[in-house]
Design a protein around this motif. Structure first.
Motif: not given
Length: 271
Positions: A3-4, A150-153, A158-167, A240-243
């Motif tokens: 996530q970036r 706060a909105r971006i994070q 949400k994207h991380q919980s869905e298992g996808r990379s998100s730029d 983010y450190a350590h994902n």
């Protein structure tokens, strides 16, 4: 799975070239600025492929012309299908610092103006601490940038919980993006409880039902220079450190992504 948050300062304008403070003044890019951002788009998406357009989920942008023009130029090399998958959100919270009386002035002119008004008798003017006369205080810009972070994070979580990379790309301005980066690291900033109505109000700064509004109980602001540089047309990468979304960090490698073997070796060392 990465996530970036990729921050992009708009290309050159006449006032960014001259060093004049440009807040609400709506200037277009110069001819050089146009070519500058065309080259940037080709580099990051095609020639060097630092960013996979298929991983770009959102673009958040300042409403100013120079930022929105920059988006069009950077995305020129993408196919219509790739562009259609990226949601572009115009967000008033990403506008540049409101400079008030200092709009259009150079730094030395601001210093002289403040001296003529009897200010800064003991310490020199520091915009990160002192803000701008008849413009924004550091608390005010800190609050609105805290809201969009706060909105971006929240989207990244949400994207991380869905298992996808998100730029998620953010197109904005020099002071605003350096401030944004300073708040991203948390430890550089002062944390403030939202006690007053102006701190708790939802300003309705954007229109997009896919981006949940995050109500803040606290926000952060700077009281000194974070000492970050971001020239016109510059790009920075926050991650983010350590994902972990709870550990915002600077990606020192920038937009460059190492090969999978290198990543796996790094993971073994980290563990």
């Amino acid at each position: 799975m990465t996530q970036r948050c990729i921050i992009v300062r708009h290309g050159q304008t006449e006032w960014s070239k001259s060093g004049q403070y440009t807040g609400l003044t709506d200037l277009p890019l110069t001819e050089f600025g146009v070519k500058q951002m065309e080259r940037t788009g080709r580099s990051i998406f095609r020639d060097n492929a630092f960013i996979d357009p298929n991983n770009v989920t959102y673009i958040f942008t300042s409403p100013r012309l120079r930022a929105r023009q920059t988006i069009d130029l950077v995305l020129e090399t993408l196919t219509p299908e790739q562009k259609s998958k990226i949601r572009i959100v115009v967000d008033e919270d990403l506008r540049e610092w409101e400079y008030g009386d200092y709009e259009g002035l150079l730094t030395h002119e601001i210093v002289a103006l403040r001296k003529s008004r009897g200010l800064d008798k003991t310490v020199p003017w520091n915009i990160w601490r002192d803000g701008c006369e008849n413009g924004e205080t550091t608390q005010q810009i800190g609050l609105r940038l805290s809201r969009i972070i706060a909105r971006i994070q929240n989207l990244h979580r949400k994207h991380q919980s869905e298992g996808r990379s998100s730029d998620i790309m953010v197109f904005a301005h020099g002071h605003a993006l350096r401030y944004f980066a300073g708040l991203w690291f948390q430890k550089l900033a002062v944390e403030q409880k939202c006690n007053n109505e102006w701190e708790r109000v939802n300003p309705d700064s954007y229109k997009d039902d896919t981006v949940p509004y995050v109500q803040l109980d606290t926000y952060r602001y700077l009281n000194d220079n974070p000492f970050f540089l971001l020239d016109a047309g510059g790009i920075g990468v926050l991650s983010y450190a350590h994902n972990s979304i709870d550990e915002p960090a600077l990606a020192l490698a920038g937009a460059f992504v190492p090969p999978p073997e290198e990543q796996s070796q790094h993971e073994e060392v980290r563990k």
